[in-house]
Design an enzyme around this catalytic site. Structure first.
Site, PDB file in Angstrom:
ATOM      1  N   CYS A 107       0.243  -1.310   0.076  1.00 49.35           N
ATOM      2  CA  CYS A 107      -0.189  -0.076   0.368  1.00 49.35           C
ATOM      3  C   CYS A 107       0.803   1.175   0.173  1.00 49.35           C
ATOM      4  O   CYS A 107       1.951   1.348  -0.659  1.00 49.35           O
ATOM      5  CB  CYS A 107      -0.751   0.282   1.375  1.00 49.35           C
ATOM      6  SG  CYS A 107      -2.627   1.078   0.482  1.00 49.35           S
ATOM      7  N   ASP A 109      -2.942   1.750   9.712  1.00 52.14           N
ATOM      8  CA  ASP A 109      -4.406   2.353   9.781  1.00 52.14           C
ATOM      9  C   ASP A 109      -5.139   2.016  11.343  1.00 52.14           C
ATOM     10  O   ASP A 109      -5.848   3.399  11.983  1.00 52.14           O
ATOM     11  CB  ASP A 109      -5.621   2.084   9.173  1.00 52.14           C
ATOM     12  CG  ASP A 109      -4.790   1.836   8.153  1.00 52.14           C
ATOM     13  OD1 ASP A 109      -4.161   1.208   7.178  1.00 52.14           O
ATOM     14  OD2 ASP A 109      -5.178   2.897   6.940  1.00 52.14           O
TER      15      ASP A 109
HETATM   16  P1  RI2 Z   1      -0.037   6.472   6.510  1.00 57.58           P
HETATM   17  C1  RI2 Z   1      -3.641   3.296   3.705  1.00 57.58           C
HETATM   18  O1  RI2 Z   1      -4.823   3.166   4.302  1.00 57.58           O
HETATM   19  C2  RI2 Z   1      -2.778   2.354   3.664  1.00 57.58           C
HETATM   20  O2  RI2 Z   1      -3.615   1.403   4.364  1.00 57.58           O
HETATM   21  C3  RI2 Z   1      -1.449   2.878   5.119  1.00 57.58           C
HETATM   22  O3  RI2 Z   1      -1.162   1.241   5.545  1.00 57.58           O
HETATM   23  C4  RI2 Z   1      -2.394   3.590   5.749  1.00 57.58           C
HETATM   24  O4  RI2 Z   1      -3.629   4.020   5.740  1.00 57.58           O
HETATM   25  C5  RI2 Z   1      -1.593   4.398   6.701  1.00 57.58           C
HETATM   26  O5  RI2 Z   1      -1.279   5.233   5.841  1.00 57.58           O
HETATM   27  P2  RI2 Z   1      -5.848   3.752   2.791  1.00 57.58           P
HETATM   28  O6  RI2 Z   1      -6.239   5.265   3.062  1.00 57.58           O
HETATM   29  O7  RI2 Z   1      -0.721   7.402   7.860  1.00 57.58           O
HETATM   30  O8  RI2 Z   1      -5.208   4.107   1.780  1.00 57.58           O
HETATM   31  O9  RI2 Z   1       1.049   5.927   7.023  1.00 57.58           O
HETATM   32  O10 RI2 Z   1      -7.466   2.727   3.089  1.00 57.58           O
HETATM   33  O11 RI2 Z   1       0.323   7.590   5.769  1.00 57.58           O
END
Ligand code: RI2
Length: 315
Positions: A127, A196
């Protein structure tokens, strides 16, 4: 009624135009600040009710990333002030502080996480996490050569964002489909992911596919490191609540035309999964590196006595 900016921010979070747990938290706090600045409430009760309504609109967008309620709570819990002006000042000061703290935390986490990465290391990512990338950025700034194997991360391919950011840092990138991860884990020194939410027992809730990746990493003997600021710690899990896993639209997985061609099927699209602490080597926060099982001590210290939902209407 929440102001237009709050509605727009909520919509952008829901459609993932604003995404990533830290970014969502910053945007939600900023929207609450705008609500406070624009409020025409003439008495403190009406002002606080407006703020609670705005917070609820933001809160309902995505259920899994705890940084969102943590941000709303930071701004709204025990609001100080007996006039609208005093309350407005409190909200604006807290909003600014929250956003500044967020930036400092990521910077500090990055410096700590970079200590784990050695010159010549290869990482595998899943991701797109700004917390995980902060550690790579600091390692690169310290002169270390890092290479990355980047999983595309179906269904929304946020791996492409990671690949682009890593290239901007000058990191050589190999992009793979998710199912190729096991094949490449022998070439990798660390699996590096974000989070998350983190539960009191050290379980890591992250983008769907993380738990399978962690099992594969264990099989290959590759350490799995989670970069997560303390706003990812889920206080509700201290009192036995579980973390809700967001289910997203099936259109992210398959087009209408393909679905019709196949025939009658069920499509499921959970956005996140839970990696148990036994499959995680370390959680890196801005307060230091923790074995997952001991994260509960930090959670108690930071969130031990939080009011769970200061945006709920008082009874
Ligand atoms: P930061 C994202 O979720 C991913 O799962 C990623 O690991 C997490 O948020 C944390 O992101 P999504 O919003 O806070 O893409 O480290 O569903 O940037």
């Amino acid at each position: 009624m929440p102001i237009e900016e709050v509605e727009e921010t909520a919509e952008a979070i829901e459609t993932m135009e604003i995404r990533g747990a830290a970014t969502i938290a910053g945007a939600a706090a900023a929207a609450l600040g705008s609500q406070a600045a624009a409020s025409e409430a003439t008495d403190p009760e009406a002002f606080e009710a407006e703020l609670r309504a705005a917070a609820r609109t933001l809160y309902q967008t995505r259920p899994t990333a705890v940084s969102l309620p943590n941000a709303l709570r930071f701004v709204l819990q025990d609001l100080e002030g007996s006039t609208v002006e005093e309350l407005r000042d409190t909200v604006l000061t807290r909003t600014q502080k929250f956003r500044a703290d967020l930036e400092h935390a990521q910077e500090r986490l990055g410096r700590i996480g970079a200590n784990r990465l050695r010159d010549g290391d290869v990482i595998m990512t899943h991701c797109h996490s700004t917390d995980a990338l902060a550690t790579v950025e600091h390692a690169v700034d310290a002169g270390k050569d890092i290479e990355a194997i980047v999983k595309e991360t179906r269904p929304r391919n946020q791996g492409h964002i990671t690949a682009q950011r890593l290239r901007e840092l000058g990191v050589p990138v190999t992009l793979i489909v998710d199912s190729a991860a096991h094949r490449y884990l022998n070439d990798v020194d660390h699996v590096l992911v974000g989070a998350d939410s983190i539960a009191a027992d050290g379980s890591v809730i992250n983008k769907i596919g993380t738990s399978g990746l962690a099992v594969n990493a264990r099989d290959r003997g590759t350490p799995i490191v989670v970069a997560a600021q303390t706003i990812k710690l889920h206080p509700g899990t201290l009192t036995g609540h579980t973390v809700e896993i967001e289910m997203r639209a099936e259109s992210e997985v398959i087009s209408k035309a393909d679905r019709e061609k196949i025939g009658e099927i069920t499509v499921k699209n959970p956005a996140f999964d839970v990696t148990p602490p036994r499959h995680v080597d370390a959680i890196i926060t801005e307060r230091g590196q923790y074995p997952p099982e001991s994260i509960v001590s930090l959670m108690r210290e930071l969130y031990g006595d939080v009011d769970e939902e200061p945006w709920a209407e008082p009874n």
